[in-house]
Design a protein around this motif. Structure first.
Motif: not given
Ligand code: SF4
Length: 405
Positions: A156-157, A234-236, A243-247, A258-262
């Motif tokens: 997670n970077i 990427y989700i703004h 951030a990305r939703m999931t790996a 939604a708020t992304p997983a990352y």
């Protein structure tokens, strides 16, 4: 109900001070590093009892540049956080890392200590821009640091980038974005260059050595980034954050509410106007406690000078430079100001009503009507959020919700 608690630990040291930076951080104070670590550990110990019933959901080791500390100093701080607080089993534990002040051993150490998220101050992939910004790293350091972090097991970077430098060509910004995207980090933070008072950059602008960055040009670069990052999946989710939703599963546009997983869970605590404890020189805190007549909110900021902070801790004195109690009207305004920064989440009506025992529509009827008429906010059945137009003038929208005092 008292919501999540975040812990912020401020390391006020950098190898070199960047000319645009107004953070409370200092270069050349190596002789104070060890005593500052002692004081930070002692300040954490002061909160062991008062916060014994609370679960810390996120920790953020920031600064400054935490990675200028030695392995032994970093270890003491992280272990003290574990000793003094109850960290949740799923705690997000972030550390900032400067690509010019890290190596594989330090990444391995941080990962071994339980740090599970890194935020890297990349800023640019253009050598001339890194030089203008006074950064201590070059582009090669970014790749070395990123590979080192992945090799140490960081999954997670975040990469920080800066845009809106004076006369920055769009082609340079596009190149920086494409090189950042090629790394496939989980998170990206994009900040426009601000000429902060009392910085060397401010002085350079004053004396005509550097031109003032152009706000319209910066807005164009921001829109360019919105398009490029959206296309890349990427989700703004916040004004300056993607951030990305999931790996490995970027899913742009399919999770609009939604708020992304990352998303950075620590910063979500700030944007949702929840409680956090700040440790270290200049750190700010916002604690919400149950009172007899409902929640009591208190905010304070620590003294900034490092030597002053150490002395007060050593003498057993308070390190607060100011403290204030936040009444419900101000708290509501701040919840709007911060929550509207969350582009996809916005401010959910149910959460607002649960916290303040009043509906959002009743608390801000005039503001909501006016801003909606102007096309700056939109409301659906369960939340209010900025429109794309509102996003471009966010600061003006946020100001509407704060009480005039
Ligand atoms: S490395 Fe970051 S915190 Fe340190 S001086 Fe530069 S911008 Fe400021």
């Amino acid at each position: 109900m008292i919501a999540s608690l975040g812990l912020y630990i401020h390391i006020p040291f950098c190898a070199q001070k960047c000319p645009y930076c107004d953070f409370n951080t200092y270069a050349g104070l190596d002789a104070l590093h060890d005593r500052t670590v002692d004081a930070i550990c002692a300040e954490m110990a002061r909160w062991r009892e008062p916060l014994s019933g609370r679960v810390v959901e996120t920790v953020f080791l920031g600064g400054g540049t935490p990675t200028v500390l030695t392995p032994a100093q970093l270890t003491r701080i992280v272990q003290q956080a574990h000793d003094c607080f109850t960290l949740s089993a799923t705690c997000e534990f972030s550390s900032e890392a400067n690509p010019g002040a890290v190596d594989r051993d330090k990444f391995a150490l941080l990962r071994g200590l339980g740090v599970n998220r890194l935020s890297m101050g990349v800023q640019s992939f253009q050598p001339d821009e890194l030089g203008f910004l006074g950064r201590i790293h070059d582009v090669g350091d970014v790749y070395r640091a990123y590979d080192g972090a992945r090799a140490a097991g960081f999954e997670n970077i975040n990469l920080d980038l800066i845009f809106g430098l004076p006369h920055q060509p769009a082609s340079h910004w596009r190149d920086t974005l494409s090189k950042a995207l090629a790394l496939k980090s989980e998170h990206l933070s994009l900040y426009s260059l601000i000429v902060e008072p009392e910085t060397p950059l401010h002085h350079w602008v004053q004396v005509g050595r550097v031109d003032q960055p152009d706000e319209d040009e910066a807005a164009d670069l921001y829109e360019l980034a919105m398009d490029e990052l959206g296309e890349a999946g990427y989700i703004h989710y916040e004004v300056s954050n993607w951030a990305r939703m999931t790996a490995g599963d970027p899913a742009a546009g399919t999770h609009a509410a939604a708020t992304p997983a990352y998303a950075c869970r620590h910063n979500l605590i700030y944007w949702r106007n929840q409680g956090y404890l700040g440790i270290g020189p200049g750190a700010h805190s916002h604690l919400i406690a149950e009172g007899d007549d409902g929640p009591v909110e208190r905010r304070w900021g620590n003294r900034k000078p490092v030597a002053d902070y150490i002395k007060r801790i050593t003498d057993g004195q308070s390190v607060a430079a100011f403290t204030e109690t936040i009444g419900p009207r101000l708290s509501m305004g701040e919840t709007m100001m911060l929550g509207l920064r969350l582009v996809t989440e916005g401010v959910p009506f149910a959460r607002f009503q649960q916290r303040y025992a009043v509906t959002l529509a009743a608390a801000f009827e005039d503001e909501l009507i006016r801003l909606q008429e102007w096309g700056l906010i939109e409301m659906n059945a369960d939340r209010v959020r900025l429109t794309r137009r509102g996003l471009m003038v966010g600061n003006q929208v946020f100001a509407y919700f704060l009480p005039n005092e």
